[in-house]
Write an enzyme that holds these catalytic residues in place. Structure first.
Site, PDB file in Angstrom:
ATOM      1  N   ASP A  93       6.896   2.564   6.564  1.00 42.79           N
ATOM      2  CA  ASP A  93       6.716   2.057   5.200  1.00 42.79           C
ATOM      3  C   ASP A  93       6.881   3.170   4.161  1.00 42.79           C
ATOM      4  O   ASP A  93       7.569   3.006   3.154  1.00 42.79           O
ATOM      5  CB  ASP A  93       5.314   1.440   5.043  1.00 42.79           C
ATOM      6  CG  ASP A  93       5.035   0.396   6.103  1.00 42.79           C
ATOM      7  OD1 ASP A  93       5.993  -0.078   6.739  1.00 42.79           O
ATOM      8  OD2 ASP A  93       3.852   0.068   6.310  1.00 42.79           O
ATOM      9  N   SER A 146       0.833  -1.211   0.000  1.00 44.58           N
ATOM     10  CA  SER A 146       0.000   0.000   0.000  1.00 44.58           C
ATOM     11  C   SER A 146       0.864   1.256   0.000  1.00 44.58           C
ATOM     12  O   SER A 146       0.577   2.211  -0.734  1.00 44.58           O
ATOM     13  CB  SER A 146      -0.976  -0.004   1.180  1.00 44.58           C
ATOM     14  OG  SER A 146      -0.291  -0.163   2.393  1.00 44.58           O
TER      15      SER A 146
END
Ligand code: GLA
Length: 385
Positions: A176, A132
């Site tokens: 991330d 994502s």
């Protein structure tokens, strides 16, 4: 650029031309990541050490000159149309990562306009490799170039995190998106998640006669979101009871543990505090060119995630144990947990054998068949076509 990346760039640009009837202005790439060490430390204002993968999300894009957005997935063959004025947090599906990034940009006052976009990604989904974040950071890279936005790489990562937190609704830290945006090839990214200072740490695995195997256990994630939020909540509650702004501020672990009468909170604190220390030690060893010596730290990190933070599952523990028995120097789960991938530090050329040994053990135990690859620290987000 590898030839397979060239082919993927050509394919996503061709799909854009076919779907929208004109050529894209460009193609942007943002990678998935593995975290070498430093798990669940980011939202405790602590330290992380990820590196970017060659696997990446690609976005072919062009500005439209109006408020319209067309988002198309090459992999799923779906197209969605929306208007920038209508984008509001809470809508789901893969397109939320794209729309959420545009929403976060505009909410922060950046003049991103309407776009046509085609997405294609080879980052495995649901494997803890940040598929994502790769999408968010690829859209961000495209928007920054197309609308000439004045945003540092750190600010881009933070806006992508905002998309994930406020639009998609996942209470994650900065790990991330920072990895996908700030990493450079051949390096891991040492990030202080409080000051946001970062440093590129060379990771010359080949020169050291080493390689890192990434093995996906293909364990179905269940209740992941609730468990993640529960860990985060426990850390915040523990920090409150200890009287520090965040667990990163615990300097005397035994004294902090003595302030807690809840055994579960004590275990959560022990993981975060010892994991921060392991990141610092790993950075030191890597900076001194003593890469092989990080292996015991990987092992200790896994034990801490298993016993204190309780985020591993049977398949992941089996993969780590089998990898070690098959010759890996050290191994740990990587990512948020409850399934997903492990990383194993192996002698160069030994990774495939380790993967095969895990596959045989999984077959014996009736687990899903794992898949694996040897990781090469790659570049963060940028234009590739
Ligand atoms: C997920 C989150 C990150 C981080 C890790 C655990 O990947 O998105 O922010 O908290 O889990 O280290």
């Amino acid at each position: 650029m590898t030839s397979s990346l060239d082919a993927r760039v050509a394919a996503v640009a061709a799909a854009f031309a076919e779907r929208f009837g004109y050529r894209p202005t460009g193609v942007w790439r943002a990678p998935g990541r593995v975290n070498l060490i430093g798990e669940h430390t980011d939202y405790n204002d602590g330290f992380v050490l990820p590196f970017a993968l060659e696997q990446s999300a690609l976005v072919a894009a062009a500005p439209r000159g109006d408020q319209g957005v067309r988002i198309s997935s090459l992999d799923l063959g779906e197209t969605h149309e929306l208007s920038l004025d209508e984008i509001v947090p809470g809508s789901g599906g893969w397109q939320a990562y794209l729309a959420g990034t545009l929403w976060a940009l505009r909410e922060a006052g950046h003049p991103a306009g309407g776009l046509d976009l085609v997405l294609s990604s080879d980052v495995p989904v649901g494997a803890g490799l940040s598929s994502s974040a790769a999408i968010e950071c690829a859209v961000m890279a495209a928007a920054v170039d197309l609308f000439d936005l004045d945003l540092s790489r750190l600010d881009r990562a933070r806006l992508c995190q905002r998309a994930e937190n406020a639009y998609v609704g996942a209470p994650t830290g900065l790990l991330d998106q920072a990895a996908s945006t700030l990493c450079t090839a051949g390096h891991a990214l040492f990030l202080d998640c409080r000051s946001f200072d970062s440093r590129q740490v060379p990771l010359p695995l080949g020169e050291a006669g080493l390689e890192i195997l990434v093995l996906d256990t293909h364990t179905p994630h269940t209740h992941v979101d609730g468990e993640y939020a529960a860990r985060r909540g426990a850390c915040e509650e523990a920090a409150r009871r200890i009287g520090v702004p965040a667990l990163r501020d615990v300097v005397d672990l035994p004294a902090a543990l003595a302030l807690l009468d809840d055994e579960l909170l004590r275990r959560r604190v022990r993981h975060v505090v010892t994991e921060d220390a392991r990141v610092l030690e790993t950075v030191q060893l890597a900076s001194d060119g003593r890469l092989e010596q990080i292996a015991p730290l990987l092992d200790a990190s896994h034990a801490s995630m298993r016993d204190d933070f309780e985020i591993t599952v049977e398949t992941v523990d089996t993969a780590v144990e089998t990898a070690r028995a098959a010759g890996a120097l050290g191994a740990r789960m990587t990512g948020g947990g409850f399934g997903g991938c492990i990383i194993a530090l192996c002698r160069q050329g030994a990774g495939d054998g380790v993967g095969t040994a895990v596959a045989e053990e999984f077959a014996r135990r009736g687990f899903n068949a794992p898949t694996w690859f040897v990781a090469h620290p790659a570049d963060g987000a940028g234009r590739v076509g």
